[in-house]
Enzyme design. Structure first.
Site, mmCIF file in Angstrom:
data_model
loop_
_atom_site.group_PDB
_atom_site.id
_atom_site.type_symbol
_atom_site.label_atom_id
_atom_site.label_comp_id
_atom_site.label_asym_id
_atom_site.label_seq_id
_atom_site.Cartn_x
_atom_site.Cartn_y
_atom_site.Cartn_z
ATOM 1 C CB THR A 76 -32.334 -16.792 5.222
ATOM 2 O OG1 THR A 76 -33.207 -17.896 5.487
ATOM 3 C CG2 THR A 76 -31.590 -16.447 6.506
ATOM 4 C CG ASN A 158 -42.655 -21.506 7.608
ATOM 5 O OD1 ASN A 158 -43.114 -20.657 8.373
ATOM 6 N ND2 ASN A 158 -41.808 -22.430 8.008
ATOM 7 C CD GLN A 186 -43.465 -21.963 1.974
ATOM 8 O OE1 GLN A 186 -44.165 -22.462 1.091
ATOM 9 N NE2 GLN A 186 -42.344 -22.517 2.393
ATOM 10 C CB SER A 207 -37.075 -18.057 -1.453
ATOM 11 O OG SER A 207 -36.270 -19.218 -1.444
ATOM 12 N N GLY A 208 -35.722 -18.523 -4.417
ATOM 13 C CA GLY A 208 -35.719 -19.349 -5.610
ATOM 14 C C GLY A 208 -36.187 -20.769 -5.367
ATOM 15 C CB THR A 245 -19.115 -11.555 -8.427
ATOM 16 O OG1 THR A 245 -17.891 -10.838 -8.261
ATOM 17 C CG2 THR A 245 -19.331 -11.874 -9.902
ATOM 18 C CB CYS A 327 -36.149 -23.344 7.476
ATOM 19 S SG CYS A 327 -36.759 -23.514 5.797
#
Length: 407
Positions: A76, A158, A186, A207-208, A245, A327
């Site tokens: 996102t 998706n 996706q 995306s993880g 960070t 989502c």
């Protein structure tokens, strides 16, 4: 003993791969890797080496060592940085291109970011798709001109898993002089890289948690020539494009996830499971396909004629499957299915069944049994189903001229 509960909502989020977890734990446990990678000491350098290895894993997956990888909190944020960052950067340079094109079936992260880009003077236009959610080259050609600045397309949708014809579409975007952004949440790690056309993109969002990695981490990958205006400001990390960070363990996990990308054998295994799932549901009759043949193997979207959507959702409460996009908090039918011109009642009676690396045949069998029992029960009191059983046309019953493919 009760059977393990099946999980068929991989498109919403995937389980963490144990090998990814181990890579993350090595960062938490190893002396020195707790440091800030921006710190100018040995511990900071060791943390920086972890990030460098993850960066190389992403570049290797995308097939080019020159990608610039900007770490984000997820796809996102990556989509927002790509679209809003591009719009703001172009507006600052006062270039003449003032149109942004997205498909009508894009994820809300893309559609809402594009809407926000309008404040920079850009006209946002949604490209129509056909009845199976495909953007045709003809539709793209009709929309492209010298004013188009950016085109954003998800190689894999998706909700339906449709695989867009990116090898044909991508060159058209570049021939028009526009930038191409791919929302690969996706498709990343799942489909063949050539089919997704990463090599022809200017920006790619990853995306993880959509691919066996941790939640809270993603990346925007940029070509060296692409400039985006930062959307987060602070200490100037990541060449000033995204301050903050860096979360070393999460980045290590994302890098490991893409080192473990699905190979052809795993994709074939998932195809086999998905075929078994559809074969088990088809005998119910009136199973409308929203997923075409050209799709990712991990998603199957089907609608059940003669079933009330709210009742289907209520009776399947506790079954871990999708009812559209997890989502979004939108009300009403899925915007993707509306763009595909599915009738509202049919769109409501839709399941998104998505599987993955840890799905097995037992999961498929259990879902077929539970969904089948529920659909049969609900149809016993359905006048629409009785009409279909008498041979009435499904399109006429749902007052649509859109072709509906029934399994």
């Amino acid at each position: 003993m009760d059977r393990p509960r099946p999980y068929l909502d991989y498109a919403a989020t995937t389980p963490l791969d144990p090998r990814v977890h181990a890579a993350m734990m090595a960062c938490y446990d190893a002396r020195g890797l707790v440091a800030n990678p921006a710190s100018p000491h040995r511990a900071g350098a060791l943390a920086g080496e972890v990030i460098d290895r993850a960066t190389e894993a992403i570049r290797d997956y995308l097939g080019d060592p020159h990608w610039q990888v900007v770490w984000t909190s997820g796809a996102t944020e990556a989509d927002n940085l790509a679209i809003l960052g591009t719009a703001e950067a172009l507006a600052q340079r006062r270039r003449g291109r003032d149109r942004i094109l997205i498909t009508a079936t894009e994820h809300a992260a893309v559609t809402m970011a594009a809407r926000a880009a309008s404040r920079h003077g850009f006209a946002i236009e949604r490209l129509p798709v056909d009845a199976m959610g495909r953007l045709t080259p003809e539709a793209l050609a009709d929309a492209l001109d010298e004013r188009v600045a950016l085109v954003s397309i998800a190689p894999v949708n998706n909700e339906t898993g449709v695989l867009q014809a990116m090898p044909a579409l991508a060159p058209m975007v570049h021939d028009a002089g526009a930038l191409l952004h791919l929302d690969a949440a996706q498709s990343g790690g799942r489909v063949d890289a050539a089919a997704a056309a990463y090599d022809q993109a200017d920006m790619v969002s990853l995306s993880g948690h959509k691919f066996y990695g941790p939640k809270g981490i993603g990346a925007l990958c940029l070509r060296p020539s692409v400039r985006v205006a930062p959307q987060l400001h602070g200490g100037g990390q990541q060449q000033g494009m995204r301050s903050g960070t860096l979360p070393v363990p999460l980045i290590a996990g994302l890098g490991e996830a893409f080192r473990l990308a699905d190979d052809a054998a795993e994709r074939d295994r998932q195809w086999s499971l998905r075929d078994s799932l559809l074969a088990g549901l088809a005998p119910l009759g009136g199973v409308v396909l929203n997923t075409p043949a050209e799709a990712s193997p991990h998603i199957l979207s089907v609608s059940f004629a003669g079933v009330h959507g709210a009742a289907l959702r209520a009776h399947l409460d506790g079954l871990d499957v999708g009812f559209g996009s997890a989502c979004s908090s939108h009300e009403g039918a899925s915007s993707v299915l509306r763009a595909m011109q599915r009738p509202e009642p049919l769109a409501h009676a839709t399941l998104r069944l998505s599987l993955g690396r840890f799905t097995d045949g037992s999961d498929i069998t259990q879902v077929i049994e539970r969904v089948g029992e529920t659909v049969d029960r609900l149809r016993r009191v359905s006048p629409v189903w009785r009409a279909l059983a008498r041979g009435q046309d499904i399109g006429a019953l749902y007052s649509t001229t859109t072709p509906l493919e029934v399994a």
